[in-house]
Structure formats: structure tokens, C-alpha cells
Scaffold this motif. Structure first.
Motif, PDB file in Angstrom:
ATOM      1  N   HIS A 189       0.832  -1.105  -0.035  1.00  0.00           N
ATOM      2  CA  HIS A 189      -0.133  -0.175   0.032  1.00  0.00           C
ATOM      3  C   HIS A 189       0.592   1.404  -0.143  1.00  0.00           C
ATOM      4  O   HIS A 189       0.277   2.406   0.133  1.00  0.00           O
ATOM      5  N   THR A 190       2.290   1.087  -0.148  1.00  0.00           N
ATOM      6  CA  THR A 190       3.020   2.353  -0.296  1.00  0.00           C
ATOM      7  C   THR A 190       3.623   2.445  -1.608  1.00  0.00           C
ATOM      8  O   THR A 190       4.403   1.365  -2.131  1.00  0.00           O
TER       9      THR A 190
ATOM     10  N   THR B   9       6.444   4.642  -3.807  1.00  0.00           N
ATOM     11  CA  THR B   9       7.698   5.438  -3.478  1.00  0.00           C
ATOM     12  C   THR B   9       7.978   6.099  -4.945  1.00  0.00           C
ATOM     13  O   THR B   9       8.176   5.314  -6.074  1.00  0.00           O
TER      14      THR B   9
ATOM     15  N   SER C  58       7.454   9.157  -0.632  1.00  0.00           N
ATOM     16  CA  SER C  58       6.529   7.908   0.075  1.00  0.00           C
ATOM     17  C   SER C  58       5.246   8.474  -0.123  1.00  0.00           C
ATOM     18  O   SER C  58       4.833   9.467   0.757  1.00  0.00           O
ATOM     19  N   ILE C  59       4.255   7.557  -0.613  1.00  0.00           N
ATOM     20  CA  ILE C  59       2.763   7.993  -0.599  1.00  0.00           C
ATOM     21  C   ILE C  59       2.300   6.505   0.286  1.00  0.00           C
ATOM     22  O   ILE C  59       2.007   5.500  -0.588  1.00  0.00           O
ATOM     23  N   LEU C  60       1.715   6.853   1.284  1.00  0.00           N
ATOM     24  CA  LEU C  60       1.094   5.724   2.027  1.00  0.00           C
ATOM     25  C   LEU C  60      -0.427   5.760   1.879  1.00  0.00           C
ATOM     26  O   LEU C  60      -0.930   6.629   1.553  1.00  0.00           O
TER      27      LEU C  60
ATOM     28  N   TYR D 260      -1.520   4.175  -0.968  1.00  0.00           N
ATOM     29  CA  TYR D 260      -1.632   4.333  -2.081  1.00  0.00           C
ATOM     30  C   TYR D 260      -2.733   3.381  -2.821  1.00  0.00           C
ATOM     31  O   TYR D 260      -3.160   3.742  -3.655  1.00  0.00           O
TER      32      TYR D 260
END
Length: 475
Positions: A131-132, A134, A471-473, A475
Motif C-alpha cells: 500500500h506504499t 515510492t 513516500s505515498i502511504l 496508495y
């Protein structure tokens, strides 16, 4: 073309002339004659360039990879088409032998662009792990400060990855060898670079370099130069907490193990140390050899150095032109005298110009033997055709001598046993180690340990210096 641009800066997609700009002389090192006068910028011109780069950044950083790759392709094609013009500029501005400019300085510069095209094709700017996500994103406006010893080569080593990353650029080339940079700015214009993506401001480090390093709208500085210059840039950049990539000085060792082919290894080592008139930060200028074979090495090294043809850089037979500028010529003479004063054994060369050369910054290819680690010529970067031969008693001492330096840019190992060479290479504190004189690799990471710098250039490692990580948590 070059001289008509020497009074101008390239800003926001056009050549601009400023009546208030000061001018600096450009000297041909082979004749010591002034061949032109270069407009030198200041903080005001830097402001204009940075504003243009900042304005262009949002659109260019979001441009498709295919567009940036196509731009790199046009840059590469134009550089190859104009190779002879660049080679001639290098002769005029820094005294490079025309044969060396044609065979190394220009082709290697083109290769930096080609490698970035190849890197860009494969690079993943977004990766996802569960779910992350980069994301790798362009860092912003980049100030690129380049040196006089490999002028074009160092420009493309910085500009190509910056373009690949989607960054915008302000280039400050060395004021001592500015003509290849002017030709390159025209190349960027002719390649269809969007206005503001590439800007050029000539001038001194004290004026233009410091203004760029301290500028609040510059996000990153990449400098190739002396360790002293790198320190000054880092200090100026610190208050605005910008990224600083430094490729600085070196004092690279070349360990000849006792199982090496000395007839080949010694000659190649001398020529590697004196390539580009010894004006390379990674030049292997300390040759470490088994003490019991010192006399053999001395004979082989002297024979090689005496065969180097020093002379007018436009002569096809010339292997080595002059030192690139007066200040460096005088520095090399001081260091040769230091070697003599410290008691090193002078095998060949020495003070003054080679016989028959009365003018120009020509230096004799010089080799000292019986050099110890406490001597200045073993500790300080000379940046000229001066080689120190240093005897060792065993492998452990060779490694200790090799690492006994504040620098850590390059190192070499010569051996007929690959495993032994790899074992030695693993213990050398340097950013790039060469085993048995391999071919140059434009994708191999280049940069230093210790006071040789921070960060890496070339290939994917160079590209990533121009990228931020997000970082996009969820996602």
C-alpha cells in the motif's frame, strides 16, 4: 561562433549581453597570449538565471520521460556532429592535445549523454510495495559548477542526468576554460531545450559560484573542483539546507602486486597518471611497487615518460600539451621543487619547460622514486605530469600506504590473480577501483570517500542525485 558569444550569457532561452558586466582575459596556454575576453557575471545575473530556471521547472519536471529522452537524443546527435568544433575549442582554452581532445575529451562527453538516455529508458520513477508507493521526483533548480581540466566532459556528466531527472539548470563553467561551455549552450538552444531549462552564467567562483551556492531558490549544487572550492560551496549552501554533491580532489594509488606483468603495468601506469597532462582528479599519481623490484620499475617508468612527446597541441604527433593555465603551471613547479627538497629521487623531468619550448605552460613529464608518505608530493594533489613511485615490503604495507591519504577518489590494482586483486580492491578506501586498467565505463558510479567528496556521478547513480524521494502511504 565562440568569440561572438563571449560577451553574453544564455538566460531564459536566449543570448543576452549586459553592458555592466566585467570582463576576464582568456589565455591560450600554449602561447600565453590573450585570445579573448569573457563577460563575468555577478549575483544580479545569477538572480536572472535562477528566476528563469524556477519559472521553467513546473512544466519541465512534469514533462513525459519520452520528451526528455528525445531532448537528450538531439543533444547527443549535435555533439557528435560538432565534435571537431568542440575539440578545437578545448585546444584553445586549455591546451589539450588535439589527438586527445578528439579521442577522449569529446567522445567521453557524448557518452555521458548516451548513458543517461539508456538509463532513462529503464528507470522506474514510481515503485509500489503493497500500500506504499515510492516516487522519485526532480529536486528542482540545480546549480552546476564545472572545472577547467575536463570542461566539456564535466558539463555533460552533470547536465545530462539533470535533464533526465526533469530538473532545470544554471551552469557556471570555469572562467579559465569557457569556450566549450559557450558552444554547449548554443547546442542546448539548437536542440530545442525549452526556455529557462538550461541557463549559462560565466564568472568566477567567488562571484557567480558563491551566489549560486547561497541562493535560496537553488535546490541543489553539484560541483567538480578542488577540495577547497567544494568546502566553500558547502559552507555557502548550508544556511538554505540545499543538497550539495561534490567531486573533489584525489591522490589515487596504483598498487602493482608482485605477480603483475611489470613490462605492461608500469608503462600503462605512467601514461594513466599523466593522461590529460596529469590534470585529472582521479589520476593514479602514486605508484606502489614491491621494494625488491624498485630498480626495474624505475627503468621502465623513466623509459615511458621520456617517450612522451610534449609540444604544440595542434601537432598530430603531440601526446602532451601545456598545463591549462599559469596558476596551475606555477603550482606544479612548486611541487616538483618540494619533491627535490624533501629528498625524493628524481628519475626524469624536473623543473622548467622541456628543451626547445621557451613559451607556453609546458611541463616536463616528471617521475620521483623512493617517495615516502610524509613527503608533500605523496600527500598533496599536484595536478600535473608528476608521478611518485613508492616502495612497499608486503601486501599489508601496500594497503596501508594506499589508504594513508585524506583523499579517496580512485585507486588501481595490478595483478595476474583476479581473486587477489579483488581482495585488495575491497580494502581500498576509494569510490572507484580499477583492476588491470579496464576500459572506461560511463555508467560506473564515480565519486569519492573522505575529502574527495560526497555523492556520485555517472549512470543511474548520477541520475538519482537529481531526484527527491517521496513516500505515498495508502496508495
Amino acid at each position: 561562433m565562440v568569440t561572438e558569444r563571449e560577451n553574453q550569457f544564455y538566460l531564459g532561452g536566449e543570448w543576452q549581453e549586459f553592458a555592466d558586466a566585467t570582463h576576464l582575459p582568456v589565455v591560450d596556454p600554449a602561447s600565453e597570449r590573450v585570445v579573448g575576453h569573457l563577460a563575468a557575471g555577478d549575483a544580479h545575473h545569477v538572480d536572472i538565471a535562477v528566476r528563469a530556471a524556477r519559472k521553467a521547472f513546473p512544466a519541465f519536471s512534469q514533462s513525459p520521460v519520452s520528451e526528455r529522452s528525445a531532448l537528450l537524443g538531439r543533444m547527443h546527435s549535435l555533439l557528435k556532429e560538432r565534435a571537431e568544433s568542440f575539440a578545437e575549442a578545448l585546444v584553445m582554452e586549455m591546451g589539450a592535445a588535439i589527438s586527445f581532445a578528439r579521442a577522449s575529451q569529446v567522445p567521453f562527453a557524448a557518452e555521458h549523454i548516451r548513458v543517461q538516455m539508456e538509463t532513462l529508458e529503464k528507470y522506474r520513477f514510481v515503485t509500489i510495495d503493497r500500500h506504499t508507493a515510492t516516487a522519485k521526483e526532480a529536486i528542482g533548480v540545480c546549480a552546476l559548477i564545472t572545472p577547467w581540466n575536463w570542461p566539456l566532459y564535466q558539463i555533460t556528466a552533470k547536465v545530462a542526468p539533470a535533464i533526465a531527472a526533469g530538473c532545470t539548470i544554471v551552469l557556471k563553467p570555469s572562467e579559465l576554460s569557457p569556450y566549450s561551455a559557450l558552444l554547449f549552450a548554443q547546442l542546448m538552444h539548437d536542440a530545442g531545450t525549452p526556455p529557462g531549462v538550461f541557463n549559462l552564467v560565466n564568472g568566477t567562483g567567488e562571484s557567480v559560484g558563491s551566489a549560486l551556492a547561497s541562493h535560496p531558490d537553488v535546490d541543489m549544487v553539484s560541483i567538480t573542483g578542488s577540495t577547497r572550492a567544494g568546502v566553500l560551496v558547502a559552507q555557502a549552501a548550508a544556511p538554505t539546507v540545499k543538497r550539495v554533491v561534490q567531486e573533489l580532489g584525489g591522490k589515487s594509488p596504483n598498487i602493482l602486486l608482485d605477480d603483475a606483468d611489470f613490462s605492461e603495468a608500469v608503462a600503462k601506469g605512467v601514461l594513466a597518471g599523466m593522461r590529460n597532462v596529469g590534470q585529472s582528479c582521479s589520476a593514479p599519481t602514486r605508484m606502489l611497487v614491491p621494494a625488491h623490484r624498485l630498480a626495474e620499475v624505475e627503468e621502465l617508468a623513466s623509459t615511458t615518460a621520456r617517450a612522451i612527446s610534449v609540444g604544440a597541441p595542434l601537432e598530430p604527433a603531440t601526446n602532451m600539451g601545456p598545463i591549462a593555465n599559469r596558476a596551475q603551471f606555477e603550482r606544479v613547479q612548486i611541487m616538483i621543487q618540494a619533491g627535490i627538497d624533501d629528498g625524493a629521487k628524481l628519475l626524469c623531468g624536473g623543473l622548467g619547460r622541456p628543451a626547445g619550448l621557451e613559451t607556453g605552460f609546458f611541463t616536463q613529464p616528471t617521475i620521483f622514486s623512493e617517495v615516502t608518505s610524509d613527503m608533500r608530493i605523496a600527500r598533496e594533489e599536484i595536478f600535473g605530469p608528476v608521478l611518485s613511485i613508492m616502495p612497499y615490503t608486503d601486501e599489508e604495507e601496500a594497503i596501508a600506504i594506499a589508504n594513508d591519504t585524506v583523499y579517496g577518489l580512485g585507486a588501481h590494482v595490478q595483478s595476474s590473480d583476479p581473486e587477489r586483486a579483488r581482495r585488495i580492491a575491497a580494502r581500498l578506501r576509494a569510490g572507484q577501483v580499477h583492476i588491470n586498467y579496464p576500459a572506461w565505463d560511463g555508467a560506473a558510479a564515480f565519486g569519492g570517500y573522505k575529502r574527495s567528496g560526497n555523492g556520485r556521478e555517472y549512470g543511474v547513480y548520477g541520475l538519482e542525485e537529481y531526484l527527491e524521494t517521496k513516500s505515498i502511504l495508502g496508495y
